[in-house]
Design a protein around this motif. Structure first.
Motif, PDB file in Angstrom:
ATOM      1  N   ILE A  17       0.868  -1.171   0.000  1.00 36.83           N
ATOM      2  CA  ILE A  17       0.000   0.000   0.000  1.00 36.83           C
ATOM      3  C   ILE A  17       0.908   1.225   0.000  1.00 36.83           C
ATOM      4  N   LEU A  18       0.929   1.930  -1.118  1.00 29.30           N
ATOM      5  CA  LEU A  18       1.863   3.039  -1.280  1.00 29.30           C
ATOM      6  C   LEU A  18       1.172   4.388  -1.110  1.00 29.30           C
ATOM      7  N   ASP A  19       1.800   5.250  -0.338  1.00 27.71           N
ATOM      8  CA  ASP A  19       1.447   6.664  -0.331  1.00 27.71           C
ATOM      9  C   ASP A  19       1.860   7.242  -1.684  1.00 27.71           C
ATOM     10  N   ILE A  20       1.293   8.369  -2.063  1.00 28.19           N
ATOM     11  CA  ILE A  20       1.635   8.977  -3.351  1.00 28.19           C
ATOM     12  C   ILE A  20       2.596  10.151  -3.182  1.00 28.19           C
ATOM     13  N   ASP A  21       2.166  11.174  -2.448  1.00 27.57           N
ATOM     14  CA  ASP A  21       2.919  12.425  -2.377  1.00 27.57           C
ATOM     15  C   ASP A  21       4.231  12.281  -1.630  1.00 27.57           C
ATOM     16  N   ASP A  22       5.308  12.590  -2.319  1.00 26.06           N
ATOM     17  CA  ASP A  22       6.670  12.531  -1.794  1.00 26.06           C
ATOM     18  C   ASP A  22       7.097  11.113  -1.424  1.00 26.06           C
ATOM     19  N   THR A  23       6.317  10.131  -1.914  1.00 25.09           N
ATOM     20  CA  THR A  23       6.694   8.723  -1.787  1.00 25.09           C
ATOM     21  C   THR A  23       6.970   8.153  -3.169  1.00 25.09           C
ATOM     22  N   ILE A  24       5.983   8.216  -4.063  1.00 27.75           N
ATOM     23  CA  ILE A  24       6.236   7.788  -5.441  1.00 27.75           C
ATOM     24  C   ILE A  24       6.310   8.982  -6.389  1.00 27.75           C
ATOM     25  N   VAL A  25       5.730  10.103  -5.983  1.00 24.00           N
ATOM     26  CA  VAL A  25       5.712  11.313  -6.816  1.00 24.00           C
ATOM     27  C   VAL A  25       6.393  12.447  -6.057  1.00 24.00           C
ATOM     28  N   ASP A  26       7.217  13.220  -6.746  1.00 19.35           N
ATOM     29  CA  ASP A  26       7.935  14.326  -6.109  1.00 19.35           C
ATOM     30  C   ASP A  26       7.003  15.534  -5.989  1.00 19.35           C
ATOM     31  N   THR A  27       6.083  15.448  -5.044  1.00 22.96           N
ATOM     32  CA  THR A  27       5.077  16.489  -4.875  1.00 22.96           C
ATOM     33  C   THR A  27       5.678  17.778  -4.339  1.00 22.96           C
ATOM     34  N   ARG A  28       6.660  17.669  -3.486  1.00 21.43           N
ATOM     35  CA  ARG A  28       7.299  18.874  -2.949  1.00 21.43           C
ATOM     36  C   ARG A  28       7.828  19.746  -4.102  1.00 21.43           C
ATOM     37  N   ALA A  29       8.539  19.124  -5.033  1.00 17.43           N
ATOM     38  CA  ALA A  29       9.098  19.886  -6.150  1.00 17.43           C
ATOM     39  C   ALA A  29       8.000  20.403  -7.072  1.00 17.43           C
ATOM     40  N   ALA A  30       6.970  19.581  -7.306  1.00 14.14           N
ATOM     41  CA  ALA A  30       5.882  19.996  -8.186  1.00 14.14           C
ATOM     42  C   ALA A  30       5.111  21.167  -7.600  1.00 14.14           C
ATOM     43  N   MET A  31       4.850  21.120  -6.296  1.00 12.13           N
ATOM     44  CA  MET A  31       4.137  22.220  -5.651  1.00 12.13           C
ATOM     45  C   MET A  31       4.984  23.485  -5.617  1.00 12.13           C
ATOM     46  N   ALA A  32       6.291  23.336  -5.454  1.00 14.81           N
ATOM     47  CA  ALA A  32       7.164  24.503  -5.465  1.00 14.81           C
ATOM     48  C   ALA A  32       7.159  25.165  -6.839  1.00 14.81           C
ATOM     49  N   GLU A  33       7.249  24.339  -7.887  1.00 14.52           N
ATOM     50  CA  GLU A  33       7.263  24.871  -9.251  1.00 14.52           C
ATOM     51  C   GLU A  33       5.935  25.512  -9.607  1.00 14.52           C
ATOM     52  N   ALA A  34       4.844  24.783  -9.358  1.00 14.44           N
ATOM     53  CA  ALA A  34       3.520  25.301  -9.706  1.00 14.44           C
ATOM     54  C   ALA A  34       3.136  26.474  -8.813  1.00 14.44           C
ATOM     55  N   GLY A  35       3.470  26.387  -7.534  1.00 15.06           N
ATOM     56  CA  GLY A  35       3.134  27.462  -6.607  1.00 15.06           C
ATOM     57  C   GLY A  35       3.888  28.751  -6.909  1.00 15.06           C
ATOM     58  N   THR A  36       5.124  28.615  -7.341  1.00 18.76           N
ATOM     59  CA  THR A  36       5.896  29.805  -7.730  1.00 18.76           C
ATOM     60  C   THR A  36       5.236  30.495  -8.915  1.00 18.76           C
ATOM     61  N   HIS A  37       4.828  29.707  -9.882  1.00 15.07           N
ATOM     62  CA  HIS A  37       4.138  30.254 -11.060  1.00 15.07           C
ATOM     63  C   HIS A  37       2.820  30.908 -10.665  1.00 15.07           C
ATOM     64  N   ALA A  38       2.042  30.247  -9.816  1.00 14.65           N
ATOM     65  CA  ALA A  38       0.737  30.765  -9.425  1.00 14.65           C
ATOM     66  C   ALA A  38       0.850  32.024  -8.562  1.00 14.65           C
ATOM     67  N   ALA A  39       1.825  32.039  -7.661  1.00 13.58           N
ATOM     68  CA  ALA A  39       2.029  33.230  -6.833  1.00 13.58           C
ATOM     69  C   ALA A  39       2.422  34.421  -7.696  1.00 13.58           C
ATOM     70  N   GLY A  40       3.203  34.153  -8.739  1.00  8.57           N
ATOM     71  CA  GLY A  40       3.572  35.224  -9.665  1.00  8.57           C
ATOM     72  C   GLY A  40       2.383  35.761 -10.418  1.00  8.57           C
TER      73      GLY A  40
END
Length: 255
Positions: A17-40
């Protein structure tokens, strides 16, 4: 109590039973990239601060995501509060339509930013070869989970093997979500192992629900104890499964 080693946690298992965020998917990096764009897009005048804004949203010092996962507040309220915290921390105003404008910029950028960790494909392939079912358990929404899995070409594989916060209206560490994902995987909790990056949600919560658990500590910042099995890469689990295939046919003894 018997020491929990990686070998004992994997012995005789029928499901991962696998977690997704920051376990199989690099959610930290994705949220940083998308959040930077959205904040801009939302606060263009704060040039130079957008990355830090995205990081604060991810860090969630008010623990609004925890309240959402517990079923205490809606996803809309969670997003509003987290953006409000960002606005307050950086001395800007959150417009009345701020959440909608933020999401309009965030979602497509988040989809483009999805990355699977390099150690995931081998684990999935090894589990399939050994006849071990794999299911997903996440505290994210169905919509956000679909974005991730579709972007990574995994949506069809896990179509009927996912439990999200939308399943019951709450998520980990409520024991019902662990039992439900084991049901979907057609495996008893006692022969299912939960793997994830959250000690609170993916390990201790799973253990309280009668499952086995392995803590994925990718940064290597955690402390190994006899009570918790810890790895720094999914490759360690893949190797243990492959090397111990002949030993893992029978469930571990007294736990």
């Amino acid at each position: 109590m018997t020491e929990r080693t990686l070998e004992s946690e994997l012995s005789g298992i029928r499901a991962l039973i696998l977690d997704i965020d920051d376990t199989i998917v690099d959610t930290r990096a994705a949220m940083a990239e998308a959040g930077t764009h959205a904040a801009g897009a939302l606060w263009p005048e704060r040039t130079g601060a957008h990355r830090d804004m995205a990081q604060r949203y991810y860090d969630d010092p008010g623990r609004w995501f925890h309240r959402y996962a517990a079923g205490e507040i809606s996803i809309e309220r969670m997003r509003l509060e987290r953006l409000g915290d960002v606005a307050s921390a950086f001395g800007v105003q959150l417009p009345g339509d701020g959440v909608e404008r933020y999401l309009a910029a965030y979602v497509p950028a988040f989809r483009r930013a999805q990355r699977l960790f390099d150690d995931v494909p081998d684990l999935l392939a090894t589990a399939a070869r050994l006849g071990i079912d794999v299911a997903l358990l996440t505290n994210s929404t169905t919509a956000d989970t679909s974005i991730k899995l579709e972007a990574l070409g995994l949506a069809e594989r896990f179509a009927d093997l996912i439990v999200t916060t939308d399943t019951f209206g709450f998520g980990k560490p409520d024991p019902r979500v662990y039992r439900e994902v084991c049901r979907l995987a057609a495996a008893d909790p006692a022969v299912s192992v939960c793997i994830g990056d959250s000690l609170e949600w993916d390990v201790l919560g799973a253990m309280r629900a009668g499952m086995r658990a392995v803590w994925l500590d990718r940064g290597g910042q955690g402390e190994a104890t006899a009570e918790v099995s810890r790895v720094e890469s999914l490759s360690e689990i893949t190797a243990a499964l492959a090397d111990g295939h002949g030993r893992f046919g029978t469930a571990a003894g007294d736990r």
